[in-house]
Design a protein around this motif. Structure first.
Motif, short mmCIF file in Angstrom:
data_model
loop_
_atom_site.label_atom_id
_atom_site.label_comp_id
_atom_site.label_asym_id
_atom_site.label_seq_id
_atom_site.Cartn_x
_atom_site.Cartn_y
_atom_site.Cartn_z
N GLY A 22 -76.57 -46.57 2.36
CA GLY A 22 -76.12 -47.67 3.26
C GLY A 22 -75.50 -48.85 2.61
N ALA A 23 -75.55 -49.95 3.46
CA ALA A 23 -74.92 -51.27 3.03
C ALA A 23 -75.59 -51.42 1.85
N GLY A 25 -77.70 -50.01 -0.19
CA GLY A 25 -77.66 -49.12 -1.52
C GLY A 25 -76.40 -48.81 -2.12
N ARG A 82 -78.34 -43.55 19.69
CA ARG A 82 -77.27 -44.38 20.30
C ARG A 82 -75.79 -43.62 19.96
N HIS A 113 -76.32 -40.51 7.30
CA HIS A 113 -75.26 -39.74 6.93
C HIS A 113 -74.85 -40.80 5.60
N GLN A 124 -70.73 -58.40 11.65
CA GLN A 124 -71.00 -59.99 11.53
C GLN A 124 -71.64 -60.32 10.26
N ASN A 310 -87.84 -47.10 6.91
CA ASN A 310 -87.80 -45.91 5.93
C ASN A 310 -88.29 -46.49 4.55
N HIS A 499 -82.07 -54.96 13.89
CA HIS A 499 -82.05 -55.94 12.59
C HIS A 499 -83.60 -55.87 12.23
#
Ligand SMILES: Cc1cc2nc3c(=O)[nH]c(=O)nc-3n(C[C@H](O)[C@H](O)[C@H](O)COP(=O)(O)OP(=O)(O)OC[C@H]3O[C@@H](n4cnc5c(N)ncnc54)[C@H](O)[C@@H]3O)c2cc1C
Length: 567
Positions: A22-23, A25, A82, A113, A124, A310, A499
């Motif tokens: 993700g952001a 990693g 969501r 994913h 933001q 996680n 967050h």
């Protein structure tokens, strides 16, 4: 343990393992691969390649069989999810993927994913300031951050230039300026509100929020194959222009292009392997999501970037005779002091003026009032403060109470309504020991991994802050002459802000924290945690930019330490 004479183990040995793509990693992988380190990303979800795997990106509404609505029959498998629109259903998580126990109501939004939530975020990107990093020490909660703004400043710049941030230089000490490209224009109602605040509330500023969109592509963005944001505001489908920052559009393809990155999707990380003789971690155990086979991968450095909750779960599950309560957890604090943001307050109002004006085009960002409460001194009966997101526009609608020609005419010529303004609270929560996550002793998920118990609740400080937001928003809207003012406490449960932070906090002292100032586990120096789990406190600014800056900084430190033979 890898047996060097064993070919199969050799094939599973890398310089670095990054857990999660993700952001945060994605940044770890990029930094290591750029410096020639053979890097393996272990990612629990499926592969999502930029452009090719955005199936709904450019589809018009009439191309969706139910015009966007997900049928009830399909919804029943996604009760807690969501992104329940046909355009974004590909990102929703089925309830049976990872059941968890809410000891108290908690909304846990996940993105499983390649790219994680970096594909789904609202982009933001406000920097934190020393009013944030000095907060715990000044106000006497949590523990002191082992870093200050100056430690992170060059890394903010580094990350921002590569990601591409739109915004302005506002010169506010509470919200340090970013490396920016031109910001999106405010609407006339937002401009008007900005002037009203200037006149009526000297301590409050309305600015354009900084956001990870490219408005003036630089060579570094062109090298990534990304181009200018087209203001389509269909970002969460995946952007074929690479107009906004996601791991998929930016850091991951960059790392892949170095030839040093291997990504293994469908790899659910079970735990980190600790070698007692060596006194360090040697690798990571996974469960293959398809075959359910348990496998091991080895590396000299492990970066844990599976997203806050996680990452806590993986470390709690990494038990050995040296660390029976989870990796690095001698002080028993792993999983505790989990915190989040308070987004409970929401407001709206109308304005009777500007009848001769309308908007042209769309704005993928919004306006923003940085924190003004308890900033330079304590001036309320609660600790810390909140920022406010602001959006304004002019609605239109058609009278559809008829049939035939008149209905068609009305639909073809919608009438403009009043200008409206909406506001949402972004409050800082104070981390408390009782807010925690832990593993269930017996219940397991379909991969044989213990289920997680999340136990988090609002505190009195949060209640007082919501009340203040409601009072102050009302006062600001009234002073601007707005009408139909509605400001409410939505009472949404913790986690609704998406967050979540903490549980593996940074600090000076191994007795009261898990990570040192370089995000290394105090007690297992070759394991780094650089996602939200590391956060000592929460500020009220959106946190992801800070995770990305911390990750790039730690990756460079890890490489220096490797060179020196310290890890
Ligand atoms: C709708 C929405 C709006 C948001 N808006 C903003 C915003 O405006 N600004 C902001 O700062 N933040 C925002 N966020 C939050 C932001 O997306 C996250 O803070 C950020 O993505 C966290 O980065 P990360 O690397 O920690 O986790 P993620 O980006 O979630 O990546 C974690 C990765 O780890 C993988 N993973 C998880 N568990 C395992 C495991 N056991 N084994 C292997 N892989 C695993 C996941 O599949 C995922 O790919 C928003 C989020 C959402 C959903």
């Amino acid at each position: 343990m890898p047996d060097n004479n064993n070919d199969s183990a050799k094939k599973r040995t890398y310089d670095v393992i990054v857990i999660g793509s993700g952001a945060s990693g994605g940044w770890a992988a990029k930094e290591f691969c750029d410096k020639g380190m053979k890097t393996l990303i272990l990612e629990r979800g499926r592969e999502v390649r930029h452009v090719k795997d955005y199936p709904t990106a450019s589809r018009p509404p009439w191309d969706f069989p139910h015009r966007g609505t997900v049928p009830l029959e399909q919804r029943k498998d996604y009760q807690g999810a969501r992104f329940m629109r046909e355009e974004t259903l590909q990102w929703a998580i089925r309830d049976d993927e990872q059941p968890f126990i809410q000891e108290k109501p908690f909304r846990w939004v996940r993105g499983y994913h390649m790219g994680g939530k970096s594909l789904l975020w609202a982009r933001q990107t406000q920097r934190w300031s020393n009013y944030d990093f000095e907060g715990p020490a000044r106000d006497g909660f949590a523990v002191d951050w082992p870093i200050r703004y100056e430690d992170l400043e060059p890394w903010y710049s580094y990350v921002e230039k590569f990601a591409g941030i739109a915004g302005n230089k506002d010169g506010l000490p509470e919200l340090p300026d970013s490396e920016v490209m031109p910001g999106f224009e405010m609407s006339c109602i937002e401009q008007y509100f900005k002037e009203s605040l200037k006149k009526n509330f000297k301590d409050r500023h309305l600015i354009q929020a900084r956001c990870a969109h490219i408005t003036d592509p630089q060579p570094i963005h062109q090298q990534q194959g990304r181009s200018k944001c087209q203001n389509q505001t269909m970002c969460n489908r995946g952007c074929v222009f690479g107009g906004y920052f996601s791991s998929n559009a930016s850091t991951l393809p960059w790392a892949i292009n170095t030839g040093n990155l291997t990504i293994r999707p469908h790899s659910v990380v079970h735990s980190v392997i600790y070698d007692e003789k060596k006194g360090k971690a040697t690798g990571v155990r996974i469960v293959d999501a398809g075959t359910k086979e348990m496998m091991e991968f080895y590396a000299s450095v492990i970066f844990v970037n599976a997203s806050t909750i996680n990452s806590n779960a993986i470390l709690l599950n990494s038990v050995s005779s040296r660390f029976p309560a989870g990796l690095g957890n001698d002080n028993g604090l792993l999983g505790k002091f989990v915190s989040w943001h308070n987004y409970r307050g929401k407001g709206s109002a109308q304005y009777e003026g500007f009848k001769d004006k309308t908007t042209d085009g769309r704005n993928p960002s919004n306006a923003y009032i940085p924190r003004f409460r308890n900033l330079f001194r304590q001036d309320t009966d609660f600790l810390r403060g909140y920022a406010i997101g602001i959006g304004g526009g002019r609605g239109s609608g058609s009278d559809t109470h008829m049939i035939g020609d008149q209905l068609r005419e009305n639909l073809l010529h919608p009438q403009l309504g009043n200008w409206f303004i909406s506001s949402w609270m972004m409050g800082e929560c104070v981390p408390l020991e009782k807010n925690h996550v832990r593993l269930h002793k017996d219940l397991k998920d379909k991969y044989g991994i213990p289920q997680l118990i999340i136990s988090c609740e609002w505190a009195d400080n949060d209640e007082k802050m919501v009340k203040d937001y409601i009072e102050q928003s009302k006062a600001m809207f009234e002073a601007a002459g707005f009408t139909s003012i509605k400001i409410d406490d939505t009472k949404s449960p913790p986690g609704s802000d998406i967050h979540e932070m903490g549980g593996v906090r940074m600090g000076h002292d191994p007795k009261t924290s898990l990570l040192n100032k370089w995000n290394q586990l105090h007690l297992c120096k070759n394991v780094f945690v650089t996602d939200g789990a590391c956060m000592t406190s929460t500020s009220c600014q959106n946190p992801t930019l800070t995770y990305m800056a911390l990750t790039a900084r730690s990756a460079h430190h890890a490489m220096e330490e490797l060179k020196k033979g310290n890890i």
